[in-house]
Every structure is written in C-alpha cells, then in structure tokens.
Motif scaffolding. Structure first.
Motif, PDB file in Angstrom:
ATOM      1  N   THR A 187       0.736   3.493  -3.621  1.00 11.79           N
ATOM      2  CA  THR A 187      -0.374   4.441  -3.628  1.00 11.79           C
ATOM      3  C   THR A 187       0.101   5.822  -3.216  1.00 11.79           C
ATOM      4  OG1 THR A 187      -0.953   3.985  -1.349  1.00 11.79           O
ATOM      5  CG2 THR A 187      -2.113   2.706  -3.021  1.00 11.79           C
ATOM      6  N   GLN A 188      -0.658   6.792  -3.663  1.00  9.17           N
ATOM      7  CA  GLN A 188      -0.398   8.173  -3.277  1.00  9.17           C
ATOM      8  C   GLN A 188      -1.755   8.790  -3.011  1.00  9.17           C
ATOM      9  OE1 GLN A 188       3.133   9.235  -4.143  1.00  9.17           O
ATOM     10  NE2 GLN A 188       2.733  10.535  -2.395  1.00  9.17           N
ATOM     11  N   ASN A 189      -2.000   9.281  -1.847  1.00 10.98           N
ATOM     12  CA  ASN A 189      -3.310   9.842  -1.483  1.00 10.98           C
ATOM     13  C   ASN A 189      -4.457   8.897  -1.829  1.00 10.98           C
ATOM     14  OD1 ASN A 189      -1.957  12.170  -0.680  1.00 10.98           O
ATOM     15  ND2 ASN A 189      -2.028  12.952  -2.788  1.00 10.98           N
ATOM     16  N   GLY A 190      -4.249   7.630  -1.591  1.00 11.49           N
ATOM     17  CA  GLY A 190      -5.336   6.674  -1.782  1.00 11.49           C
ATOM     18  C   GLY A 190      -5.483   6.145  -3.195  1.00 11.49           C
ATOM     19  N   ALA A 191      -4.716   6.639  -4.160  1.00 17.27           N
ATOM     20  CA  ALA A 191      -4.818   6.144  -5.527  1.00 17.27           C
ATOM     21  C   ALA A 191      -3.516   5.475  -5.950  1.00 17.27           C
ATOM     22  CB  ALA A 191      -5.143   7.286  -6.485  1.00 17.27           C
ATOM     23  N   SER A 211      -0.198   4.708  -7.638  1.00 19.89           N
ATOM     24  CA  SER A 211       0.796   5.651  -8.147  1.00 19.89           C
ATOM     25  C   SER A 211       2.179   5.011  -8.100  1.00 19.89           C
ATOM     26  CB  SER A 211       0.786   6.911  -7.297  1.00 19.89           C
ATOM     27  OG  SER A 211       2.059   7.528  -7.305  1.00 19.89           O
ATOM     28  N   TYR A 222       0.832  -1.195   0.000  1.00 19.83           N
ATOM     29  CA  TYR A 222       0.000   0.000   0.000  1.00 19.83           C
ATOM     30  C   TYR A 222       0.873   1.255   0.000  1.00 19.83           C
ATOM     31  CZ  TYR A 222      -3.399   3.439   1.581  1.00 19.83           C
ATOM     32  OH  TYR A 222      -4.194   4.557   1.688  1.00 19.83           O
ATOM     33  N   ASP A 279       4.865   6.988  -8.072  1.00 20.50           N
ATOM     34  CA  ASP A 279       5.755   8.057  -7.614  1.00 20.50           C
ATOM     35  C   ASP A 279       6.822   7.559  -6.652  1.00 20.50           C
ATOM     36  OD1 ASP A 279       4.573   9.869  -9.127  1.00 20.50           O
ATOM     37  OD2 ASP A 279       3.683  11.079  -7.488  1.00 20.50           O
ATOM     38  N   THR A 280       6.368   6.768  -5.689  1.00 23.50           N
ATOM     39  CA  THR A 280       7.300   6.296  -4.664  1.00 23.50           C
ATOM     40  C   THR A 280       8.369   5.415  -5.288  1.00 23.50           C
ATOM     41  OG1 THR A 280       5.318   6.164  -3.331  1.00 23.50           O
ATOM     42  CG2 THR A 280       7.343   5.394  -2.324  1.00 23.50           C
TER      43      THR A 280
END
Lengths: 277, 283, 368
Positions: free
Chosen positions: B36-40, B42, B32, B44-45
C-alpha cells in the motif's frame, strides 16, 4: 593374521576420522580464545603461531569501553524474561498436550510444529511498527517478547515430551490419595520433571542469548550482547575494529553459552531428538 | 474416562494465541507496508525493492549459500552420526565436542573464523611457517568476494553442522539395533544395510534436519554481516540495512516476506518429497 | 542343513564373563532349545552362532567349516528376533523378499519363494501391507516367513514368542514345531519359558550364569535333572526342596528331616554310601506325591509316607495344589482334579521313591 591387520587398520582409520572431526571443531575455538588475549606484537608477528605474551586489555576494553558489559547485563535480562514468559505460557500447553486426550489435539500440535517453520526473527521488521506505537521499541521487554515467540514452540514441544515421560500413574496415585489435579501436578509431576525443565530453560537461555537479528532490529541503545558486538564489529561499518578486539569479543560471547550447555549436556541429544521430530 | 472439559484447551490457549499473534500480526503488517501507499494498493514499494542494485544479488547469494552449505552439512552430519553411533572409548567426549558449536551464535562463529582466516590468522601463520606460502592469503575485502564466500561457507559449516548431526544421531539412536542386525543376518553387506535399512528409516530425521537448516539458511545474517558486510548481500542483511540505515519500512518488510515465503516453500518441498510412506499408513 | 558345534566357547564383555567354556553339539536337523533365566548367556550364545558377536575364546563349526570369525552374511543362517525386527519401511512382501534379493536370486524365483513362504505361514493376504498395519501375531509370522524363505543351514530363534499373548503363544508353539519338523532345518531356539522348551525341543540345553548345566531330551531333563538348578528351573509348580539327613539304622536306610522320616529301599545304599550321616537336599516334584485316601500313585513300585497338615489349597480347576506343613517344611502336592481338602486337616502324603532326588549340599549336583 591378515584379518587382524585389516581390523587394526580399520580401527586406526576410525579414530583418525573422529580425531580430525573433533580437532576441526575445537581448534578454531582454542585459537580465537588464545588470540583474544594475545599481545598486539605477537599477533602481528607472522612467525608467532602460538603467541607468548598475553594481555586482558582487549577483553576489558570491549567489556567496559565498548559497552559489552551492558550488553551482557541486557542479554541476561532478556534471556531471563524470555524463560519466564515462555515457560508461563509453554508449560500449561505442554502439560495439556502430554496428559490430556481431547479432540483437535493433533491439529494443534501440528500447527505448533508448523509455526516453528516460520522465520519469526525476520518478522521483527514489520513488528517494529507496532513496537513504536506501544513504546516497546528499544526496550528489553520488547526483545524478550519477540524471543518468546521464537522459543515458545520449542518450549511447548520439549515440556510436553518431558511431561509424558512422567508416568500418568504417579499423578493418578496422588489424586487417589486425595490431592487435586493441580496439587498432584505441583507435588508429583513438577518435581519429577524438574531436571528436564531446567535443561529446557538453559536451552531457551542460549537461544535468546545468541539471537542477533531481532535484538538488532528492535533496539538501538539497549543492545543485547550480540547486537552490541555486531554494531561495533560488523564488516562494512566496523571493519576498522582491530582484529584482536574481534577475538576478545568472540570469547566474551561464547564462554557463557558454552558453560550453560555444559551443564545441560546430558539432555542435549535427547532434547534435540524430541524437538525436531 | 475424563469428564468433557475445556481445561486442556484453556491450558493451550495462551501459548497458541501468543504464537498466532506474533506470526499473524507482523505478517499482515508486512503485507500492508509492502503493497500500500497512502492507504491505497500500490506496487511502488515492490518496484523499489526489485530495482535496488542489491536485491537480485541478495536473492542469489542467499540461495547460493544454502545450496553450498546445506549439502556439505548433511553429508558431514551423516558420516559423523554413523561413526558416533558405535560404541567406543571416548564416545561421549567426541559427541560433546561435536555439539559445542550449537551454543555458538552466528556472530561469534564469524568472529571465531576470522581468527582462523584473517591475514594474521592461524591458517595463514601455519601455512607461512611450514613454507607453503610466502604471503598471507587474503580472505576478506570487497576484491576477494569469492574468498569471502568460501570463508562464510567454512564458518557456517563449522558452526551449524552440529544441529544436523544431533538430529541425525537422535534419529539413528531411535532405529532399533535389531532391524540392522536382522539385515546383517540375512546377508546384507554394510552398504546394503545403509541403503536399504538405515537411510529409509532415517528419512524423517533427514527431513526435519533439512527443514530446520533451510529455515535458518534463509535468515542467514550475523556471520555474513561480520565477515563480509554488504560485500555479499543477503536477504536478511538487506532487510536489516533498509530498516536501520535507509529507514524504508516497506522495502524491509518485502525482504521479510520473501524470507518467509522461501522458508515455507522449501518446507513444503521437503515435506512432499521426503515422505516416509510407511509412517503414513499407520494412522 | 548342517551340524553346529561349539568348542570351549567363552565370551567376555569387559570383566563380565557372559558365557563360560561352552561345549555343545547340535545335530543335523535337530530342534535344540537353549533354556535359562534372563542373563544366563543363552542369547549371547545364540548371537555368537549367528556371528553378531565373536567369541573371546573357543571355536564354532558349521559341519566341518570353522565359522568362528565369519560375519553373519557368510554363514547362511536365518534368525527370528525377539522384537521380530520386521522392517517398518518395507511391505510384507519386501520384508520376506529381502534375504533373496541380497543373495541375488532371479526375479521369478523370488516371487515363487515369497509366495511359498507366505502360504506356509498363512499370510498370503498381507503381502502388500506395511508392518505398522499388522498385529503382533501377524508380524511374528512375517518374521518367520522371512527366516525360512532362503532355506538356511541353521535357523536361530531368540525368544520369538515372548511378545505374544498367552493364547497366541500356545498356538504358535505348535505351529513352529510342525514347521520345523516339515523343513528339517537345524534349529536353535532360545527361551526362558520351560513349557516352551519341554513342548518344542528335541533336546533342551539348560544354562545358568554362563555355564551349560545339562543337555538332553525334555523327559530326561525333567526326570533326571543333574543339578539343583535344573531340577528347580524345570517343572511347575517348582520341585519341593527340603533339608534332610541320610541316616543308617539297623532296620534300614532313612532320609530324615523336620517332620518326616522316609525309609529308602536297600538299593539306595550303594548310591548314598558317601553321604551316610550327612546333610543333603531332598527334592520331590509335587506331581510325584499323592494324599493317602484321596488318590493313588499309579505305576509306582516303591513309596514312603510322611505326615502333615493342610495349610492352603490352590484350586486350578484341572489340578489342585495342596500346601502341606510337614514339620518346619512347606511341601506342595499336586493332585489331578478338583480336591478341596479342608485347611487344618491332618493328612498322609505318599511319596514315589522312584522319582525322588538327592543333591549334594556343596556342589548342588544330583546324587540320585
């Protein structure tokens, strides 16, 4: 005559290899222990291989100024909790695997072995989120719970092999003479398994005592000994700690575990043979 | 014979549930955090991790340590185990000495080898006193990274060979003496006996030793942190750093996931390629 | 094939003397059984012949060749182990082929010989299996096939049948003996089972406490045991041993003990002349006696009687063993057939005097 010379040479060679191996293991331990008590001047004298002047100052500083004593207390608490929790959970499971025949047993046993292949310590990283939510972060119980997860597969496998070493007939005899299953377990199997269980407990203790990653991740102020030592000694941040403090720290960390294993040494080879099959 | 009952399952359940939770929950949490990023969903990480200056060298160093350390340990452990499987005077003491490092944590192991290899350490003092060198050899510091690597290899080989040794020795002791004597009677030389009888029968032990050692090698942390800090970044160390210093839980979780992935990958490889065929037909 | 000679062989493990000054000749092609209780040194002797152990003193020869210090692989021997030692990680074929491969036989020769040995032991169908898939009896056959495949000079067997169940053991006993007769290989066979020794051996060598007590053909060891130990170790049920005194009276020579008095023929006088008036052990095998009025001793020239009371009866079906109280002694008499004598009956036992044994009390050596 020639055969005899060859034989003697072989024997000398054999003992040389053994001696070298033993020396290779022992010398670093002896040296670090020695240097942990060596006076500053002797240590920084390049010609003084074996120091002449000794002091307990560094050990005392590490223990009482730099918090290792609290670390020892914390480590002891964590290790004891780990033993208690992992035995409460592990002994029934080990007993069940050793003494019952039931469908799915092999699968369960295999999955426990497979879980052992999972790097549970590094999983402390995501675990911290849950810990913060449950207010378990920076608590000794939190560390002990994680250590339990790490030690549990070993405890289950070790205890199951210890229990299967106690003949089923002893217990059956006790049941024939009127004890319940629980009674015969408590009165017959448990006492017979006790030495093995004690060794397994020491084993678990050492496993928890030496663990550093989980402890470092999950605690900040309530450090266990290795976590405390790591935070004051580590290369980049604590590189400034003078050498002799490092050796004193090594001494403090190593001694208790070595003593523990010394008492359990009779079981060492068999126990690893069991757990790692 | 036994009345069908739930008792055996009930006895196992707590331990099993506990383990499942402590493996399952962090795994899901890590996934998770990582994806995810802000619940969606992603990446990015993941991008942040890969673009980190230390990421690839941490990946490479961790594998390099394993690749150098494990073969040396396996070789030494087999040699020691073969030697110590004979009966001789002082055997028990020798075995005890060789397993002492089992009790020593990687942090302590690092500190102990620091006493050997530091500028004023034992090795330098001895070499200088017998006149082999006039200045101490520096093993530590950013500019001596390859020597740091060597020092860590030495410390880890010293500390963690015992576990391999114990596993192999236990395996050797389980091989009935008559198997080896039979080969001897039928004309096999020492090497033939090793090659044709001992090694094949030792395969399961070698397999578990490799699995255990590789598992620990992927998590290598304390000894590196003590001796080299981030001079030689490793996966577990970076995860620790990201978590405790940068406070980036997502990146730290990715490091944890990578370590778990590598452990399982290598475990599977060993299981597949070190199969002992004769044990399988027996079931 | 070769003759095996042991000269004054002694083996010590620390302070423990496992084998003491052993002298033994095994003839070319002979089946020699080393028989003795566990711990008597028979296995150590076998292992010294194999080269797995080296004698502390003494010499071992294969024919003219001194092999005392040769390692096993330079001796051209084969061995069947007690646990069979059939390697679990090799197929049956590979197990049998191993001795040939080590000795670098050409490929087609290996194939031919393995098939030959497998056929001889009737395991052709198992060649591709792993030992883990075989029964104990089949594994044993593999072990034997592996041992004969190279045509060894000497074949050694260490209690090869002890791990088989009773029925299989009897069958393999005959098969092994037949095989050995066919191959004519010098064979040394270790066992603690006297029935195996009696049925298989051309000669039996009885050992106890590291010493060789007697060597001879089975019937000789059975009929003329040279010591109390050999006498009681061979034969089932065990030979009756009772205390007795040699008594010389005007009317003849007697053996007297609690509850009995056996009159001996005059020709015993010479043999027993040093024992007049002295205590000895009297040994009589249960099968060398009969109960008067129930059956008769056949082919017996001289006999004597003793009286007793039936104490207990073991009915074995084919035989009956009567426990008879004679004075303070309990004597077992083995009768052929089913003879249910009532307990408490007074009976007369007839003893075959050609087959009685007298042992010196001190040396325990046989006098008769």
């Amino acid at each position: 005559m020639k055969d005899e010379t060859v034989y003697t040479l072989k024997k000398i060679g054999f003992y040389t290899v053994i001696f070298t191996a033993v020396a290779w293991i022992l010398i670093p331990i002896i040296v670090s222990f020695l240097y942990g008590f060596t006076s500053k001047a002797d240590y920084y004298d390049p010609h003084m291989v074996i120091p002449h002047h000794y002091t307990t100052e560094y050990v005392r500083v590490i223990l009482f100024t730099l918090g290792a004593w609290d670390g020892i207390k914390n480590s002891t608490i964590v290790a004891t909790l780990t033993i208690i929790i992992s035995f409460i959970l592990g002994i029934p499971a080990g007993y069940s695997i050793a003494k019952f025949v039931f469908p799915g047993k092999d699968t369960i046993k295999l999955s426990i072995i497979a879980l052992r292949m999972f790097p549970i310590p590094v999983m402390a990283i995501p675990l911290i989120i849950l810990y913060i939510r449950l207010h378990l972060a920076d608590t000794l119980l939190g560390v002990a719970l994680a250590h339990t997860a790490m030690a549990l597969p070993f405890v289950v496998l070790i205890t199951s092999s210890i229990f299967s070493g106690v003949s089923k007939e002893y217990e059956e005899a006790a049941m024939v003479f009127g004890l319940t299953r629980l009674g015969s377990f408590l009165k017959i199997t448990l006492p017979l398994a006790l030495p093995g269980l004690a060794a397994a407990a020491m084993f678990t203790f050492v496993m928890s005592w030496n663990e550093v990653f989980v402890a470092s991740v999950l605690t900040l102020t309530h450090r266990t000994l290795p976590a405390q030592i790591l935070s004051i000694m580590a290369g980049s941040s604590g590189g400034a700690a003078p050498d002799y403090y490092k050796f004193a720290a090594a001494f403090i960390m190593t001694l208790p575990a070595m003593l523990f294993i010394f008492f359990a040494r009779k079981y060492l080879v068999t126990m690893w043979g069991i757990t790692l099959k | 014979m036994e009345r069908k009952s739930l008792l055996p399952y009930l006895l196992i359940l707590p331990a099993f549930a506990y383990l499942l939770f402590f493996v399952g929950y962090p795994l899901l949490q890590a996934l998770y955090l990582a994806f995810t990023q802000n619940g969606a969903f992603s990446l990015d990480t993941v991008r942040r991790t890969i673009n980190d200056y230390y990421f690839w060298s941490a990946f490479k160093d961790t594998l390099a340590f394993a690749a150098v350390i494990i073969p040396i340990q396996l070789f030494l452990a087999i040699v020691f185990a073969l030697l110590l499987n004979k009966a001789f005077k002082g055997k028990d003491l020798a075995i005890y000495a060789l397993v002492i490092p089992l009790t020593i944590s990687d942090v302590a192991g690092g500190l102990i080898w620091y006493s050997m290899l530091s500028p004023y350490g034992f090795v330098n003092k001895v070499l200088m006193n017998i006149g082999l060198i006039s200045h101490p050899i520096y093993f530590f510091g950013y500019q001596f990274r390859s020597r740091e690597f060597l020092a860590i290899v030495m410390a880890e080989v010293w500390r963690a060979t015992s576990i391999v040794f114990i596993i192999i020795l236990a395996g050797l002791q389980m091989i009935s003496k008559e198997y080896i004597e039979a080969a001897e009677v039928f004309g096999a030389s020492y090497w033939t006996r090793l090659r044709r009888i001992v090694f094949p029968m030792l395969k399961p032990s070698i397999q578990s030793a490799l699995i255990i050692r590789t598992l620990f090698a992927m998590q290598i942390f304390g000894v590196v942190w003590i001796l080299a800090g981030r001079d030689l970044p490793v996966l577990a160390g970076e995860g620790f750093y990201q978590l405790t210093v940068i406070k980036d839980y997502g990146v730290a979780s990715i490091y944890a996931l990578i370590i778990a992935g590598l452990s399982i990958l290598f475990g599977a490889v060993y299981v597949k390629f070190l199969k002992a065929e004769y044990l399988e037909v027996m079931r | 094939m070769v003759e095996v000679k042991l000269e004054n062989v002694t083996k010590r493990f620390g302070n423990f003397e496992a084998v003491k000054g052993l002298n033994l000749n095994v003839k070319n092609g002979e089946f020699l059984v080393l028989l003795g209780p566990s711990g008597c040194g028979k296995t150590t002797t076998l292992r010294m012949i194999s080269g797995l152990e080296t004698p502390t003193e003494g010499k071992i020869y294969f024919g003219e060749r001194d092999v005392t210090y040769l390692p096993p692989r330079d001796r051209n021997i084969s061995m069947v182990f007690q646990s069979y030692a059939v390697w679990p990680h090799m197929t049956v074929y590979e197990n049998i082929a191993f001795p040939l491969r080590v000795k670098k036989y050409p490929k087609d020769e290996i194939e031919k010989r393995v098939r030959w040995a497998a056929e001889l032991l009737q395991i052709e169908g198992l060649l591709d299996r792993y030992p883990g898939q075989l029964s104990g009896g089949q594994r044993q056959r593999v072990a034997v096939a592996r041992a004969i495949v190279v045509e060894p000079d000497v074949l050694l067997m260490d209690e090869p049948l002890s791990n088989l169940d009773a029925k299989l053991r009897v069958m393999m006993r005959a098969e092994l003996k037949k095989l050995q007769t066919k191959l004519k290989v010098t064979t040394i066979y270790v066992t603690h089972d006297q029935v195996e020794a009696m049925t298989m051996g051309d000669r039996i060598a009885v050992m106890n406490q590291g010493r060789l007590l007697q060597v001879g053909p089975p019937t000789e060891v059975y009929l003329k045991p040279n010591s109390l130990f050999v006498a009681t170790f061979i034969g089932a049920p065990e030979m009756n041993i009772v205390d007795a005194t040699v008594v010389e009276k005007e009317d003849g020579l007697y053996l007297e003990g609690s509850g009995f008095r056996l009159r001996l023929p005059e020709d015993f006088r010479g043999i027993l002349k040093d024992y007049m008036g002295k205590e000895v052990y009297l040994g009589i095998r249960p099968e060398h006696m009969t109960v008067k009025g129930v059956s008769t001793l056949e082919h017996v020239s001289k006999s004597a009687e003793m009286e007793g009371v039936v104490d207990f009866v073991e009915a074995l079906g084919t035989d009956t063993i009567i426990h008879v109280k004679v004075g303070d002694n309990l004597i077992k008499v083995k009768l052929p057939g089913h003879i249910p004598l009532p307990v408490g009956d007074k009976i007369k036992i007839e003893v075959d005097l050609d087959n009685i044994h007298v042992f010196d009390r001190k040396t325990e050596k046989a006098v008769i």
